[in-house]
Design a protein around this motif. Sequence first.
Motif, PDB file in Angstrom:
ATOM      1  N   LEU A   1       0.887  -1.296   0.010  1.00  0.00           N
ATOM      2  CA  LEU A   1      -0.027  -0.027   0.021  1.00  0.00           C
ATOM      3  C   LEU A   1       0.878   1.266  -0.100  1.00  0.00           C
ATOM      4  O   LEU A   1       1.837   1.571   0.759  1.00  0.00           O
ATOM      5  N   ASN A   2       0.557   2.265  -0.815  1.00  0.00           N
ATOM      6  CA  ASN A   2       1.142   3.565  -0.814  1.00  0.00           C
ATOM      7  C   ASN A   2       1.041   4.160   0.364  1.00  0.00           C
ATOM      8  O   ASN A   2       0.207   4.208   1.174  1.00  0.00           O
ATOM      9  N   LYS A   3       1.965   5.022   0.779  1.00  0.00           N
ATOM     10  CA  LYS A   3       1.865   6.086   1.680  1.00  0.00           C
ATOM     11  C   LYS A   3       0.787   7.166   1.332  1.00  0.00           C
ATOM     12  O   LYS A   3       0.161   7.753   2.322  1.00  0.00           O
ATOM     13  N   ARG A   4       0.817   7.593   0.331  1.00  0.00           N
ATOM     14  CA  ARG A   4      -0.020   8.524  -0.328  1.00  0.00           C
ATOM     15  C   ARG A   4      -1.171   7.928  -0.942  1.00  0.00           C
ATOM     16  O   ARG A   4      -1.277   6.977  -1.723  1.00  0.00           O
ATOM     17  N   VAL A   5      -2.207   8.772  -0.903  1.00  0.00           N
ATOM     18  CA  VAL A   5      -3.403   8.432  -2.107  1.00  0.00           C
ATOM     19  C   VAL A   5      -4.195   9.656  -2.698  1.00  0.00           C
ATOM     20  O   VAL A   5      -3.957  10.787  -1.845  1.00  0.00           O
ATOM     21  N   MET A   6      -4.735   9.414  -3.599  1.00  0.00           N
ATOM     22  CA  MET A   6      -5.373  10.605  -4.685  1.00  0.00           C
ATOM     23  C   MET A   6      -6.995  10.405  -4.243  1.00  0.00           C
ATOM     24  O   MET A   6      -7.463   9.488  -4.294  1.00  0.00           O
ATOM     25  N   LEU A   7      -7.447  11.472  -3.809  1.00  0.00           N
ATOM     26  CA  LEU A   7      -8.812  11.416  -3.375  1.00  0.00           C
ATOM     27  C   LEU A   7      -9.520  12.392  -4.301  1.00  0.00           C
ATOM     28  O   LEU A   7      -8.979  13.492  -4.641  1.00  0.00           O
ATOM     29  N   ASN A   8     -10.504  11.802  -5.076  1.00  0.00           N
ATOM     30  CA  ASN A   8     -10.992  12.624  -6.333  1.00  0.00           C
ATOM     31  C   ASN A   8     -12.764  12.897  -5.913  1.00  0.00           C
ATOM     32  O   ASN A   8     -13.337  12.152  -5.988  1.00  0.00           O
ATOM     33  N   VAL A   9     -12.916  14.083  -5.351  1.00  0.00           N
ATOM     34  CA  VAL A   9     -14.166  14.299  -4.836  1.00  0.00           C
ATOM     35  C   VAL A   9     -14.922  15.232  -5.864  1.00  0.00           C
ATOM     36  O   VAL A   9     -14.324  16.625  -6.061  1.00  0.00           O
ATOM     37  N   GLY A  10     -15.808  14.781  -6.626  1.00  0.00           N
ATOM     38  CA  GLY A  10     -16.523  15.657  -7.583  1.00  0.00           C
ATOM     39  C   GLY A  10     -15.792  16.402  -8.424  1.00  0.00           C
ATOM     40  O   GLY A  10     -15.774  17.280  -9.172  1.00  0.00           O
ATOM     41  N   GLY A  11     -14.503  15.723  -9.078  1.00  0.00           N
ATOM     42  CA  GLY A  11     -13.731  16.100  -9.991  1.00  0.00           C
ATOM     43  C   GLY A  11     -12.635  16.810  -9.608  1.00  0.00           C
ATOM     44  O   GLY A  11     -11.590  17.161 -10.248  1.00  0.00           O
ATOM     45  N   VAL A  12     -12.397  17.221  -8.054  1.00  0.00           N
ATOM     46  CA  VAL A  12     -11.456  17.869  -7.702  1.00  0.00           C
ATOM     47  C   VAL A  12     -10.584  16.864  -6.885  1.00  0.00           C
ATOM     48  O   VAL A  12     -11.109  16.107  -6.064  1.00  0.00           O
ATOM     49  N   ARG A  13      -9.209  16.991  -7.376  1.00  0.00           N
ATOM     50  CA  ARG A  13      -8.423  15.865  -6.874  1.00  0.00           C
ATOM     51  C   ARG A  13      -7.444  16.337  -5.550  1.00  0.00           C
ATOM     52  O   ARG A  13      -7.080  17.666  -5.626  1.00  0.00           O
ATOM     53  N   HIS A  14      -7.469  15.463  -4.717  1.00  0.00           N
ATOM     54  CA  HIS A  14      -6.615  15.888  -3.450  1.00  0.00           C
ATOM     55  C   HIS A  14      -5.656  14.849  -3.154  1.00  0.00           C
ATOM     56  O   HIS A  14      -6.016  13.889  -2.897  1.00  0.00           O
ATOM     57  N   GLU A  15      -4.438  15.036  -3.087  1.00  0.00           N
ATOM     58  CA  GLU A  15      -3.331  14.250  -2.583  1.00  0.00           C
ATOM     59  C   GLU A  15      -2.819  14.124  -1.280  1.00  0.00           C
ATOM     60  O   GLU A  15      -2.586  15.329  -0.821  1.00  0.00           O
ATOM     61  N   VAL A  16      -3.266  13.211  -0.407  1.00  0.00           N
ATOM     62  CA  VAL A  16      -2.953  13.243   1.028  1.00  0.00           C
ATOM     63  C   VAL A  16      -2.456  11.864   1.476  1.00  0.00           C
ATOM     64  O   VAL A  16      -2.138  10.907   0.681  1.00  0.00           O
ATOM     65  N   MET A  17      -2.001  11.939   2.804  1.00  0.00           N
ATOM     66  CA  MET A  17      -1.167  10.559   3.188  1.00  0.00           C
ATOM     67  C   MET A  17      -2.221   9.807   3.962  1.00  0.00           C
ATOM     68  O   MET A  17      -3.286  10.286   4.704  1.00  0.00           O
ATOM     69  N   TRP A  18      -2.111   8.459   3.832  1.00  0.00           N
ATOM     70  CA  TRP A  18      -3.085   7.287   4.244  1.00  0.00           C
ATOM     71  C   TRP A  18      -2.872   7.693   5.977  1.00  0.00           C
ATOM     72  O   TRP A  18      -3.945   7.651   6.654  1.00  0.00           O
TER      73      TRP A  18
END
Length: 198
Positions: A1-18
Amino acid sequence: LNKRVMLNVGGVRHEVMWKMLEQVPQSRLGLLSKARNHEDIMRYCSDYSLVDNEFYFDRHPRSFNTILNFYRTGKLHVADEMCVLAFGNDLEYWMINECYMESCCIEKFYTKRDLVKEEMEITTAKLEQDDEEDFGTGKFAKYQKIMWDLIEKPDTSTAASAISIMSNLFVAVSIVGMTISTLPSLQYEDARGNPVEN
């Protein structure tokens, strides 16, 4: 599992840490961070791509920055320009309890929410009241209302229902009569051979 994850909320992307998402373990994103199979992952997001390490959420992104800030700081604030009802719905979706709200915002949140709900109830009551016909207070107002209900609201009484049925029958008979009158065998001609209306 990566340390980072991309969250796509309604087309807006956010890269965060798990690791950041795990800080609120009973929230939607906290539970997503623990999900290990397809069924569990789909319980918490709309879709995902393990190849891109991206999780999709079919939500309006309006308040997600506030939600993410809560994961980062542990402090939940309400933005002034945000609709409190929509924010409340978003908190419910992200499975974040309102009790996490900071003391500077909690009173404002509940006050605004109660005010908006009250205004909505008043507006609804006003619309329902406007929907009822006003016949004034004259001496024939009572009879006007009775006649109106009799002719316009067939569900108010048996007599109103009977009038509605008779009215519909008259319309049906008129349509049939007008249709039949167009048949060539029932048309009359004057002395010059021109058709004459019946």
